[in-house]
Design a protein around this motif. Structure first.
Motif, PDB file in Angstrom:
ATOM      1  N   TYR A  60       0.828  -1.207   0.000  1.00 50.36           N
ATOM      2  CA  TYR A  60       0.000   0.000   0.000  1.00 50.36           C
ATOM      3  C   TYR A  60       0.862   1.256   0.000  1.00 50.36           C
ATOM      4  N   LEU A  61       1.890   1.264   0.849  1.00 51.59           N
ATOM      5  CA  LEU A  61       2.777   2.422   0.903  1.00 51.59           C
ATOM      6  C   LEU A  61       3.488   2.652  -0.434  1.00 51.59           C
ATOM      7  N   LEU A  62       3.793   1.566  -1.123  1.00 48.32           N
ATOM      8  CA  LEU A  62       4.452   1.676  -2.426  1.00 48.32           C
ATOM      9  C   LEU A  62       3.526   2.213  -3.508  1.00 48.32           C
ATOM     10  N   TRP A  63       2.308   1.684  -3.571  1.00 47.87           N
ATOM     11  CA  TRP A  63       1.459   1.935  -4.730  1.00 47.87           C
ATOM     12  C   TRP A  63       0.106   2.563  -4.426  1.00 47.87           C
ATOM     13  N   GLY A  64      -0.408   2.444  -3.215  1.00 47.56           N
ATOM     14  CA  GLY A  64      -1.771   2.866  -2.926  1.00 47.56           C
ATOM     15  C   GLY A  64      -1.934   4.289  -2.447  1.00 47.56           C
ATOM     16  N   ARG A  65      -0.869   4.880  -1.969  1.00 45.06           N
ATOM     17  CA  ARG A  65      -0.966   6.234  -1.425  1.00 45.06           C
ATOM     18  C   ARG A  65      -0.787   7.265  -2.519  1.00 45.06           C
ATOM     19  N   ARG A  73       8.969   8.289   3.081  1.00 45.46           N
ATOM     20  CA  ARG A  73       8.028   7.230   2.698  1.00 45.46           C
ATOM     21  C   ARG A  73       8.790   5.973   2.291  1.00 45.46           C
ATOM     22  N   LEU A  74       9.916   6.142   1.611  1.00 43.47           N
ATOM     23  CA  LEU A  74      10.771   5.012   1.251  1.00 43.47           C
ATOM     24  C   LEU A  74      11.271   4.303   2.506  1.00 43.47           C
ATOM     25  N   ALA A  79      11.088  -0.424   5.846  1.00 44.04           N
ATOM     26  CA  ALA A  79      10.957  -1.015   7.188  1.00 44.04           C
ATOM     27  C   ALA A  79       9.803  -2.012   7.222  1.00 44.04           C
ATOM     28  N   ALA A  80       8.649  -1.624   6.685  1.00 45.31           N
ATOM     29  CA  ALA A  80       7.488  -2.532   6.671  1.00 45.31           C
ATOM     30  C   ALA A  80       7.795  -3.793   5.870  1.00 45.31           C
TER      31      ALA A  80
END
Length: 144
Positions: A60-65, A73-74, A79-80
């Motif tokens: 989600y952090l990569l593509w959904g936001r 953000r990276l 980390a996730a």
């Protein structure tokens, strides 16, 4: 949407984190093992769910936001994508843990299962190397 090598690598690691334990633990050696007490199955299920949630969060952090792809953000995404693998490696440090319930077939009588050498450590180590490479590529692309 900007597709880069680093994002693709983080995506692959995240999807593997989300799905891999279901592939390897949803069977008679783990969650359906009649020799395992219910509490051991609970912790196996917890681990599978943790991998799924962390993998989904990283994806989600990569593509959904919406919004800029920033260094911050990276960092959170990497980390996730890495926590599941770090915890898998750290599990070998706890007393009484082993990568297998029994010594492998053909092992000497009374052989002890390996504590840290096995396919899990190779997979986790590889995932962490892939994440580190992805992070370095993305940091360079974003500008140090």
């Amino acid at each position: 949407m900007n597709i880069s090598t680093g994002k693709v690598l983080l995506t692959l690691s995240s999807v593997w984190s989300a799905c891999g334990s279901y592939r390897f633990d949803w069977n008679e050696t783990h969650i359906h093992n009649p020799e395992w007490p219910p509490h051991a199955k609970f912790h196996n299920a917890q681990t599978m769910s943790t991998g799924a949630v962390l993998g989904a969060a990283a994806t989600y952090l990569l593509w959904g936001r919406r919004g800029a792809w920033t260094k911050e953000r990276l960092q959170v995404t990497t980390a996730a994508a890495s926590v599941y693998w770090v915890t898998q490696l750290s599990a070998t440090l706890y007393p009484g843990t082993a990568l297998f319930d029994r010594a492998r077939p053909g092992a000497a009588e009374g052989a002890v299962p390996p504590r840290w050498r096995g396919p899990q450590t190779v997979v986790a180590g590889t995932a962490l190397v892939v994440n580190a490479l992805a992070y370095a590529l993305e940091r360079r692309r974003l500008g140090s």
